[in-house]
Design a protein around this motif. Structure first.
Motif, PDB file in Angstrom:
ATOM      1  N   PRO A  61       0.845  -1.145   0.087  1.00  0.00           N
ATOM      2  CA  PRO A  61      -0.030   0.005  -0.063  1.00  0.00           C
ATOM      3  C   PRO A  61       0.757   1.303  -0.181  1.00  0.00           C
ATOM      4  O   PRO A  61       1.989   1.192   0.343  1.00  0.00           O
ATOM      5  N   GLU A  62       0.266   2.312  -0.335  1.00  0.00           N
ATOM      6  CA  GLU A  62       1.111   3.589  -0.693  1.00  0.00           C
ATOM      7  C   GLU A  62       1.963   3.779   0.614  1.00  0.00           C
ATOM      8  O   GLU A  62       1.278   3.938   1.703  1.00  0.00           O
ATOM      9  N   ALA A  63       3.102   4.268  -0.039  1.00  0.00           N
ATOM     10  CA  ALA A  63       4.045   4.778   0.899  1.00  0.00           C
ATOM     11  C   ALA A  63       5.240   5.561   0.144  1.00  0.00           C
ATOM     12  O   ALA A  63       5.196   5.418  -1.056  1.00  0.00           O
ATOM     13  N   GLY A  64       5.733   6.329   0.822  1.00  0.00           N
ATOM     14  CA  GLY A  64       6.879   7.330   0.268  1.00  0.00           C
ATOM     15  C   GLY A  64       8.017   7.350   0.952  1.00  0.00           C
ATOM     16  O   GLY A  64       7.983   6.913   2.345  1.00  0.00           O
ATOM     17  N   ALA A  65       9.291   7.487   0.482  1.00  0.00           N
ATOM     18  CA  ALA A  65      10.538   7.241   1.120  1.00  0.00           C
ATOM     19  C   ALA A  65      11.543   8.574   0.431  1.00  0.00           C
ATOM     20  O   ALA A  65      11.615   8.487  -0.842  1.00  0.00           O
ATOM     21  N   VAL A  77       6.906  13.663 -14.226  1.00  0.00           N
ATOM     22  CA  VAL A  77       7.715  13.328 -13.099  1.00  0.00           C
ATOM     23  C   VAL A  77       8.557  14.726 -12.909  1.00  0.00           C
ATOM     24  O   VAL A  77       9.395  15.341 -13.869  1.00  0.00           O
ATOM     25  N   GLU A  78       8.443  15.148 -11.508  1.00  0.00           N
ATOM     26  CA  GLU A  78       9.028  16.414 -11.148  1.00  0.00           C
ATOM     27  C   GLU A  78       9.924  16.354 -10.076  1.00  0.00           C
ATOM     28  O   GLU A  78       9.696  15.655  -9.011  1.00  0.00           O
ATOM     29  N   GLN A  79      11.135  16.977 -10.040  1.00  0.00           N
ATOM     30  CA  GLN A  79      12.236  16.847  -8.890  1.00  0.00           C
ATOM     31  C   GLN A  79      11.687  18.076  -7.789  1.00  0.00           C
ATOM     32  O   GLN A  79      11.627  19.059  -8.121  1.00  0.00           O
ATOM     33  N   GLY A  80      11.791  17.699  -6.410  1.00  0.00           N
ATOM     34  CA  GLY A  80      11.569  18.383  -5.496  1.00  0.00           C
ATOM     35  C   GLY A  80      12.737  19.194  -5.084  1.00  0.00           C
ATOM     36  O   GLY A  80      13.590  18.972  -5.569  1.00  0.00           O
ATOM     37  N   SER A  81      12.563  20.067  -3.971  1.00  0.00           N
ATOM     38  CA  SER A  81      13.626  20.767  -3.321  1.00  0.00           C
ATOM     39  C   SER A  81      14.419  19.828  -2.327  1.00  0.00           C
ATOM     40  O   SER A  81      15.044  18.965  -2.777  1.00  0.00           O
ATOM     41  N   ASP A  91       9.598  15.130  -4.107  1.00  0.00           N
ATOM     42  CA  ASP A  91       9.591  14.670  -5.798  1.00  0.00           C
ATOM     43  C   ASP A  91       8.028  14.567  -5.801  1.00  0.00           C
ATOM     44  O   ASP A  91       7.266  13.985  -5.101  1.00  0.00           O
ATOM     45  N   GLU A  92       7.655  14.620  -7.082  1.00  0.00           N
ATOM     46  CA  GLU A  92       6.356  14.620  -7.570  1.00  0.00           C
ATOM     47  C   GLU A  92       6.371  13.618  -8.625  1.00  0.00           C
ATOM     48  O   GLU A  92       6.908  13.929  -9.763  1.00  0.00           O
ATOM     49  N   VAL A  93       5.074  13.025  -8.813  1.00  0.00           N
ATOM     50  CA  VAL A  93       4.601  12.355  -9.957  1.00  0.00           C
ATOM     51  C   VAL A  93       3.084  13.112 -10.112  1.00  0.00           C
ATOM     52  O   VAL A  93       2.378  13.033  -9.181  1.00  0.00           O
ATOM     53  N   ASN A  94       2.929  13.966 -11.217  1.00  0.00           N
ATOM     54  CA  ASN A  94       1.532  14.709 -11.377  1.00  0.00           C
ATOM     55  C   ASN A  94       1.062  14.048 -12.676  1.00  0.00           C
ATOM     56  O   ASN A  94       1.237  13.762 -13.919  1.00  0.00           O
ATOM     57  N   ALA A  95      -0.508  13.943 -12.534  1.00  0.00           N
ATOM     58  CA  ALA A  95      -1.555  13.741 -13.833  1.00  0.00           C
ATOM     59  C   ALA A  95      -1.585  15.214 -14.264  1.00  0.00           C
ATOM     60  O   ALA A  95      -1.991  16.023 -13.466  1.00  0.00           O
ATOM     61  N   ARG A 144      -3.155  21.963  -8.004  1.00  0.00           N
ATOM     62  CA  ARG A 144      -3.396  20.610  -8.126  1.00  0.00           C
ATOM     63  C   ARG A 144      -2.248  19.721  -7.351  1.00  0.00           C
ATOM     64  O   ARG A 144      -1.019  20.113  -7.575  1.00  0.00           O
ATOM     65  N   SER A 145      -2.932  18.734  -6.577  1.00  0.00           N
ATOM     66  CA  SER A 145      -1.835  17.916  -5.588  1.00  0.00           C
ATOM     67  C   SER A 145      -1.280  16.932  -6.417  1.00  0.00           C
ATOM     68  O   SER A 145      -1.815  16.403  -7.523  1.00  0.00           O
ATOM     69  N   ALA A 146      -0.087  16.457  -6.061  1.00  0.00           N
ATOM     70  CA  ALA A 146       0.523  15.171  -6.760  1.00  0.00           C
ATOM     71  C   ALA A 146      -0.199  14.021  -6.625  1.00  0.00           C
ATOM     72  O   ALA A 146      -0.773  13.720  -5.386  1.00  0.00           O
ATOM     73  N   ARG A 147      -0.050  13.071  -7.435  1.00  0.00           N
ATOM     74  CA  ARG A 147      -0.500  11.837  -7.389  1.00  0.00           C
ATOM     75  C   ARG A 147       0.306  10.879  -6.466  1.00  0.00           C
ATOM     76  O   ARG A 147      -0.039   9.901  -5.859  1.00  0.00           O
ATOM     77  N   TRP A 148       1.688  11.164  -6.552  1.00  0.00           N
ATOM     78  CA  TRP A 148       2.410  10.369  -5.823  1.00  0.00           C
ATOM     79  C   TRP A 148       3.794  11.560  -5.283  1.00  0.00           C
ATOM     80  O   TRP A 148       4.161  12.456  -6.094  1.00  0.00           O
ATOM     81  N   ARG A 149       4.058  11.614  -4.042  1.00  0.00           N
ATOM     82  CA  ARG A 149       5.396  12.363  -3.557  1.00  0.00           C
ATOM     83  C   ARG A 149       6.232  11.593  -2.692  1.00  0.00           C
ATOM     84  O   ARG A 149       5.775  10.638  -2.134  1.00  0.00           O
ATOM     85  N   SER A 150       7.321  12.108  -2.680  1.00  0.00           N
ATOM     86  CA  SER A 150       8.454  11.415  -2.101  1.00  0.00           C
ATOM     87  C   SER A 150       8.338  11.421  -0.561  1.00  0.00           C
ATOM     88  O   SER A 150       8.808  10.487   0.204  1.00  0.00           O
ATOM     89  N   GLY A 151       8.032  12.412   0.081  1.00  0.00           N
ATOM     90  CA  GLY A 151       8.032  12.652   1.267  1.00  0.00           C
ATOM     91  C   GLY A 151       8.796  13.570   1.775  1.00  0.00           C
ATOM     92  O   GLY A 151       9.372  14.548   1.076  1.00  0.00           O
ATOM     93  N   ARG A 152       9.505  13.368   3.163  1.00  0.00           N
ATOM     94  CA  ARG A 152      10.274  14.472   3.776  1.00  0.00           C
ATOM     95  C   ARG A 152      11.759  14.930   2.893  1.00  0.00           C
ATOM     96  O   ARG A 152      12.073  15.633   3.167  1.00  0.00           O
ATOM     97  N   THR A 153      12.002  13.864   2.447  1.00  0.00           N
ATOM     98  CA  THR A 153      13.421  13.891   1.547  1.00  0.00           C
ATOM     99  C   THR A 153      13.039  13.352   0.307  1.00  0.00           C
ATOM    100  O   THR A 153      12.153  12.757  -0.205  1.00  0.00           O
ATOM    101  N   THR A 154      14.015  13.934  -0.824  1.00  0.00           N
ATOM    102  CA  THR A 154      13.665  13.512  -2.240  1.00  0.00           C
ATOM    103  C   THR A 154      14.655  12.292  -2.618  1.00  0.00           C
ATOM    104  O   THR A 154      15.594  12.080  -2.067  1.00  0.00           O
ATOM    105  N   LEU A 155      14.165  11.499  -3.836  1.00  0.00           N
ATOM    106  CA  LEU A 155      14.753  10.626  -4.307  1.00  0.00           C
ATOM    107  C   LEU A 155      15.641  11.142  -5.602  1.00  0.00           C
ATOM    108  O   LEU A 155      16.527  10.226  -6.130  1.00  0.00           O
ATOM    109  N   ALA A 156      15.234  12.360  -6.237  1.00  0.00           N
ATOM    110  CA  ALA A 156      15.809  12.989  -7.341  1.00  0.00           C
ATOM    111  C   ALA A 156      15.299  12.227  -8.561  1.00  0.00           C
ATOM    112  O   ALA A 156      16.074  11.553  -9.300  1.00  0.00           O
ATOM    113  N   THR A 157      13.905  12.088  -8.657  1.00  0.00           N
ATOM    114  CA  THR A 157      13.249  11.166  -9.727  1.00  0.00           C
ATOM    115  C   THR A 157      13.546  11.930 -11.043  1.00  0.00           C
ATOM    116  O   THR A 157      13.563  13.085 -11.110  1.00  0.00           O
TER     117      THR A 157
END
Length: 402
Positions: A19-23, A262-266, A270-274, A305-318
């Motif tokens: 189930p949905e989790a971010g890291a 697919v968008e890189q966060g600060s 990080d985000e995946v957006n529709a 518009r909110s992201a469909r997925w986000r990495s959470g407190r730190t980024t993965l550099a997607t």
């Protein structure tokens, strides 16, 4: 159609997904150090969970090519040959399944610095007949730099590619950070272009700037489509805008008529957006370039518009993304988005339902090959993935379910 006419399908076993989790992972290369979270509103999507909660999806991996330097994008031109770009070398080459490589294209004026160089690569829908394809790349003339989209042509012998025309110019560039540069075709001659904000705070919300946007243009002319939200504007760049409020769009992938980014966060998210026409995705790092603001700031005027997925407190550099299809991946056609990550050194497998809601995720190749950049689908369904470690040590990998 993205990359080739080959269909590929989703992951075979639901057991590979949780189930949905971010890291998170460490921050983006070249970015400012992590800053304490802002008190500005950042409406959450599903709450992230620790990386340890994600299952590893077993994969079989074969190295196809070695000795590369930051291969950025890959596109199959036949069942056994693919084009690929190398960012800093500024070359377009043909690779083969047997491991061969031949440089076929290099253009004068292509500028490489930091994250910018010869980047995205996308085949024209009529490539089989015309040999036409597109790149997104940095460009320098004297002391002036920008990011451009150009149409190329590969000759029938597949020995040489030449730049035919530049269809979009004037996308912002500064030091080379946040060059963006994602390309994907929609229906017909519709070309989507994902851009970065060039580390200029006003660009994402400024509609006359091409930075921090997803643009939608006619692939032959580079002009904005008549159905774009600002098609009647007096400004050519604004007429191209499809969505805005992005930070650094490096991946685009289409599913069932909807483009996803697919968008890189600060320092987080990080985000995946529709993508939806005229959508504001909420990045507004002003005054100056304030990286502590939320990636999606719901305190801005209007709707974000909110992201469909986000990495959470730190980024993965997607970076890049591809929807899995084809019998090799089982019976989950079109439901799993495979996203590569630089800092996290993994493929993140995100399962979405038909309404685009995140239902689970897993990881693959964690830490085995270093930083991962490109991802595309070969005839037969295998994923082709590039590493991005530099110094001539990079590879292109063939990935199949284990």
């Amino acid at each position: 159609m993205r990359r080739s006419a080959v269909a590929i399908a989703g992951l075979a076993a639901a057991a590979l997904l949780v189930p949905e989790a971010g890291a998170g992972a460490e921050r983006e290369s070249g970015a400012a150090p992590p800053i304490a979270p802002s008190t500005a509103s950042a409406r959450p999507t599903t709450a992230p969970a620790p990386a340890a909660a994600l299952r590893a999806a077993p994969m079989r991996v074969t190295t196809v090519l070695r000795g590369l330097d930051h291969p950025w994008d890959i596109a199959f031109i036949s069942s056994r040959q693919f084009l690929f770009t190398e960012r800093a070398r500024r070359t377009i080459s043909i690779g083969t399944l047997g491991g061969g490589k031949r440089v076929v294209g290099r253009a004068r004026g292509i500028w490489a610095s930091g994250e910018t160089g010869l980047m995205a690569l996308e085949l024209a829908p009529d490539f089989a007949r015309t040999g036409a394809f597109y790149t997104c790349h940095g460009y320098r003339s004297g002391s002036t730099t920008d990011v451009r989209v150009a149409r190329w042509r590969l000759n029938a012998a597949r020995t040489r590619a030449r730049l035919v025309t530049t269809i979009v110019r004037g996308l912002p560039a500064t030091t080379g950070r946040h060059g963006g540069c994602a390309l994907a075709f929609g229906a017909g001659r519709t070309l989507f272009i994902g851009t970065g904000d060039a580390v200029v705070g006003r660009n994402p919300q400024r509609l006359r700037s091409g930075g921090g946007k997803v643009l939608r243009v006619d692939a032959r002319t580079g002009r904005g489509l008549r159905t774009n939200p600002y098609a009647k504007s007096r400004y050519a760049m604004k007429r191209r805008v499809y969505t805005y409020g992005h930070r650094n769009v490096q991946g685009l992938a289409r599913r069932a008529g909807r483009m996803w980014s697919v968008e890189q966060g600060s320092s987080r998210d990080d985000e995946v957006n529709a993508l939806f026409r005229k959508g504001n995705y909420g990045w507004n790092p002003v005054p100056g370039y304030n990286e502590s603001v939320p990636m999606t700031n719901h305190r801005l005027p209007g709707k974000q518009r909110s992201a469909r997925w986000r990495s959470g407190r730190t980024t993965l550099a997607t970076t890049a993304a591809a929807w899995l299809r084809g019998s090799v991946w089982g019976n989950r056609a079109g439901r799993v988005l495979a996203v590569t990550a630089l800092k996290a050194e993994q493929i993140r497998l995100l399962r979405f339902d038909k309404r685009g809601r995140l239902r689970g995720q897993s990881v693959a190749l964690q830490g085995r090959y270093g930083r991962l950049r490109a991802i595309t689908v070969a005839p037969g369904g295998a994923l082709y993935v590039s590493t991005s470690n530099g110094n001539g040590a990079d590879r292109i990998l063939r990935v199949l379910p284990g």
